[in-house]
Enzyme design. Structure first.
Site, PDB file in Angstrom:
ATOM      1  N   CYS A 148      34.996  39.652  44.938  1.00  0.00           N
ATOM      2  CA  CYS A 148      36.180  39.801  44.004  1.00  0.00           C
ATOM      3  C   CYS A 148      35.839  38.880  42.745  1.00  0.00           C
ATOM      4  O   CYS A 148      36.447  38.796  41.559  1.00  0.00           O
ATOM      5  CB  CYS A 148      37.363  39.581  44.530  1.00  0.00           C
ATOM      6  SG  CYS A 148      37.898  40.492  46.010  1.00  0.00           S
TER       7      CYS A 148
ATOM      8  N   HIS B  76      42.505  36.488  39.921  1.00  0.00           N
ATOM      9  CA  HIS B  76      42.211  37.891  40.805  1.00  0.00           C
ATOM     10  C   HIS B  76      43.442  38.212  41.380  1.00  0.00           C
ATOM     11  O   HIS B  76      44.131  37.396  41.948  1.00  0.00           O
ATOM     12  CB  HIS B  76      41.071  37.451  41.688  1.00  0.00           C
ATOM     13  CG  HIS B  76      40.805  38.435  42.840  1.00  0.00           C
ATOM     14  ND1 HIS B  76      40.735  39.824  42.620  1.00  0.00           N
ATOM     15  CD2 HIS B  76      40.634  38.423  43.898  1.00  0.00           C
ATOM     16  CE1 HIS B  76      40.754  40.564  43.563  1.00  0.00           C
ATOM     17  NE2 HIS B  76      40.784  39.695  44.506  1.00  0.00           N
TER      18      HIS B  76
ATOM     19  N   ASN C  54      44.905  45.072  44.903  1.00  0.00           N
ATOM     20  CA  ASN C  54      43.754  44.527  44.826  1.00  0.00           C
ATOM     21  C   ASN C  54      42.411  45.205  44.561  1.00  0.00           C
ATOM     22  O   ASN C  54      42.016  46.052  45.381  1.00  0.00           O
ATOM     23  CB  ASN C  54      43.507  43.490  46.088  1.00  0.00           C
ATOM     24  CG  ASN C  54      42.319  42.875  46.022  1.00  0.00           C
ATOM     25  OD1 ASN C  54      41.382  42.877  45.321  1.00  0.00           O
ATOM     26  ND2 ASN C  54      42.173  41.859  47.003  1.00  0.00           N
TER      27      ASN C  54
HETATM   28  O1  UT7 Z   1      40.225  39.922  47.307  1.00  0.00           O
HETATM   29  C1  UT7 Z   1      39.861  39.651  48.548  1.00  0.00           C
HETATM   30  C2  UT7 Z   1      40.360  38.477  49.131  1.00  0.00           C
HETATM   31  N1  UT7 Z   1      41.217  38.875  50.071  1.00  0.00           N
HETATM   32  C3  UT7 Z   1      42.434  38.205  50.004  1.00  0.00           C
HETATM   33  O2  UT7 Z   1      42.693  37.668  49.082  1.00  0.00           O
HETATM   34  C4  UT7 Z   1      43.503  38.191  51.489  1.00  0.00           C
HETATM   35  C5  UT7 Z   1      43.944  37.099  51.551  1.00  0.00           C
HETATM   36  N2  UT7 Z   1      44.956  37.085  52.522  1.00  0.00           N
HETATM   37  C6  UT7 Z   1      46.176  37.360  52.456  1.00  0.00           C
HETATM   38  O3  UT7 Z   1      46.666  38.053  51.397  1.00  0.00           O
HETATM   39  C7  UT7 Z   1      47.249  37.674  53.660  1.00  0.00           C
HETATM   40  O4  UT7 Z   1      46.565  36.629  54.599  1.00  0.00           O
HETATM   41  C8  UT7 Z   1      47.474  39.016  54.144  1.00  0.00           C
HETATM   42  C9  UT7 Z   1      48.317  39.882  53.361  1.00  0.00           C
HETATM   43  C10 UT7 Z   1      46.190  39.754  54.367  1.00  0.00           C
HETATM   44  C11 UT7 Z   1      48.357  38.867  55.553  1.00  0.00           C
HETATM   45  O5  UT7 Z   1      49.456  38.110  55.028  1.00  0.00           O
HETATM   46  P1  UT7 Z   1      49.701  36.882  56.200  1.00  0.00           P
HETATM   47  O6  UT7 Z   1      51.232  36.653  55.909  1.00  0.00           O
HETATM   48  O7  UT7 Z   1      48.648  35.983  56.268  1.00  0.00           O
HETATM   49  O8  UT7 Z   1      49.871  37.588  57.653  1.00  0.00           O
HETATM   50  P2  UT7 Z   1      49.128  37.429  58.887  1.00  0.00           P
HETATM   51  O9  UT7 Z   1      47.655  37.881  59.018  1.00  0.00           O
HETATM   52  O10 UT7 Z   1      49.349  35.996  59.265  1.00  0.00           O
HETATM   53  O11 UT7 Z   1      49.866  38.585  59.908  1.00  0.00           O
HETATM   54  C12 UT7 Z   1      51.468  38.107  60.143  1.00  0.00           C
HETATM   55  C13 UT7 Z   1      51.958  39.376  60.999  1.00  0.00           C
HETATM   56  C14 UT7 Z   1      51.010  39.722  62.205  1.00  0.00           C
HETATM   57  O12 UT7 Z   1      51.642  40.023  63.246  1.00  0.00           O
HETATM   58  P3  UT7 Z   1      51.848  38.983  64.250  1.00  0.00           P
HETATM   59  O13 UT7 Z   1      50.565  38.900  65.023  1.00  0.00           O
HETATM   60  O14 UT7 Z   1      52.637  38.034  64.035  1.00  0.00           O
HETATM   61  O15 UT7 Z   1      52.768  40.111  65.302  1.00  0.00           O
HETATM   62  C15 UT7 Z   1      50.035  40.913  61.649  1.00  0.00           C
HETATM   63  O16 UT7 Z   1      49.657  41.699  62.574  1.00  0.00           O
HETATM   64  O17 UT7 Z   1      51.967  40.541  60.165  1.00  0.00           O
HETATM   65  C16 UT7 Z   1      51.206  41.517  60.713  1.00  0.00           C
HETATM   66  N3  UT7 Z   1      50.905  42.355  59.809  1.00  0.00           N
HETATM   67  C17 UT7 Z   1      51.331  43.327  59.331  1.00  0.00           C
HETATM   68  N4  UT7 Z   1      52.444  43.998  59.681  1.00  0.00           N
HETATM   69  C18 UT7 Z   1      52.744  45.047  58.710  1.00  0.00           C
HETATM   70  C19 UT7 Z   1      49.409  42.274  59.376  1.00  0.00           C
HETATM   71  N5  UT7 Z   1      49.542  43.406  58.388  1.00  0.00           N
HETATM   72  C20 UT7 Z   1      50.401  44.002  58.299  1.00  0.00           C
HETATM   73  C21 UT7 Z   1      51.012  45.279  57.661  1.00  0.00           C
HETATM   74  N6  UT7 Z   1      52.404  45.514  57.913  1.00  0.00           N
HETATM   75  N7  UT7 Z   1      50.156  45.731  56.758  1.00  0.00           N
END
Ligand code: UT7
Length: 327
Positions: free
Chosen positions: A114, A253, A283
């Site tokens: 990215c 980004h 993204n």
């Molecule tokens: O350009 C490439 C670089 N990449 C990025 O910039 C990504 C950077 N990271 C992020 O943007 C965030 O970490 C994410 C958007 C990917 C995830 O958000 P988060 O607030 O960090 O969520 P998390 O990974 O801590 O997950 C929280 C909960 C989990 O459930 P449990 O384990 O708490 O029950 C996930 O399984 O949210 C769940 N979850 C979802 N729920 C509904 C993860 N994805 C989803 C989804 N819909 N799409």
């Protein structure tokens, strides 16, 4: 006399097909509310499966060349940033060079995920500063829908397709004033798309399927992103002997609205002066910054003499920022 790389033409291309959060609810266990609140994304554009991603790069490039007022035959070099190429060989740059008739241009791809567009601008500017080349086409072209696991809710809700391009020319006036690029390869496992090597670990992450799809440790990347963008912008400002108040626009980004909010608040920069396209396009990896830049320019936001920072982060892990004074 010192030459500056100066952007004289911008272009971008997005596929017509719009995929809303509600459409994704039918594919994975997610909700419009979760995606909006956790990322800020409302919809994204997805390229038709049978079309090559390079088509978007060609369209974006033709627009950038038209807007620049030069001919394709005057381009000396085509650099394409991509982490989702149509082929391993040939490069996307060769496909695009052929597609736009840039018959006198050398061509190569660059992969800094990215951060790739800002890396590519930096490389292009070096060719201009040494006097080797006069006109360089820098393209970021990403068909991420082709490398996304559409069964993985952790990633498939985030990404979209698109391309952005700019023509950089050698000028006596700035231009690109400075840049900061970097990498932390020890963190490479946080975002991976395997190609020819599938370690046991990568097979395990992908539920034992040899799919060439994205795997991401979202939380780790999130933490890295906020610090990397803030540190990079602060370093750039120090080197240029400027303060954040001197900056008119930041174009980050477009990965997650919470990452953008946290970073600019750490920089003490007002969110009103940050260009956002994430809600509409998701993204688009390295294409997100040039698409946002081209859209902001087309809408009249960017004016002559303004100072703009482009800043990105991504797989590698990498980061990159550049300061541009608009001509
Ligand atoms: O350009 C490439 C670089 N990449 C990025 O910039 C990504 C950077 N990271 C992020 O943007 C965030 O970490 C994410 C958007 C990917 C995830 O958000 P988060 O607030 O960090 O969520 P998390 O990974 O801590 O997950 C929280 C909960 C989990 O459930 P449990 O384990 O708490 O029950 C996930 O399984 O949210 C769940 N979850 C979802 N729920 C509904 C993860 N994805 C989803 C989804 N819909 N799409």
């Amino acid at each position: 006399m010192k030459k500056f790389g100066t952007i004289i033409g911008l272009g971008y291309c997005l596929p017509d097909n719009i995929v809303n959060n509600n459409d994704l609810e039918k594919m994975v266990d997610t909700s419009d509310q979760w995606i909006r609140e956790r990322t800020g994304i409302l919809r994204r554009r997805i390229l038709d499966r049978e079309k090559p991603s390079s088509d978007m790069g060609i369209e974006a490039s033709l627009k950038a060349i038209k807007n620049s007022g030069i001919e394709a035959s005057e381009i000396d070099l085509v650099i394409v940033s991509t982490e989702s190429p149509d082929y391993l060989t040939p490069s996307m740059a060769c496909i695009i060079q052929g597609g736009i008739d840039a018959v006198n241009a050398a061509a190569f791809d660059l992969n800094a995920a990215c951060s790739g567009f800002v890396y590519a601008l930096t490389v292009a500017d070096q060719f201009i500063q040494t006097g080797m080349y006069k006109n360089i086409l820098v393209v970021a072209c990403e068909g991420l829908s082709k490398v996304v696991d559409w069964k993985d809710r952790n990633t498939c809700v985030l990404f979209g397709d698109g391309a952005g391009a700019c023509v950089l020319t050698a000028s006596d006036e700035p231009g690109i004033l400075g840049y900061d690029i970097g990498a932390d390869g020890k963190k490479y496992k946080n975002i991976t798309i395997p190609c020819t090597h599938f370690s046991e670990e990568e097979l395990f992450k992908r539920k034992n399927k040899r799919d060439q799809v994205i795997y991401m440790e979202g939380r780790e990347v999130f933490k890295f992103a906020v610090n990397a963008m803030t540190d990079s912008v602060n370093k750039l400002l120090r080197e240029q002997d400027l303060s954040i108040e001197d900056i008119d626009w930041i174009i980050p980004h477009q990965a997650n609205m919470r990452i953008i909010n946290n970073s600019v608040s750490k920089m003490n920069f007002p969110i009103e002066k940050v260009i956002i396209t994430l809600d509409e396009y998701g993204n688009t990896s390295s294409a997100s910054i040039p698409i946002a830049l081209a859209e902001a320019y087309d809408s009249g936001k960017i004016k002559s003499g303004q100072k703009i920072i482009l800043v990105g982060f991504g797989g590698g892990l990498t980061w990159a920022s550049t300061l541009i004074q608009w001509i």
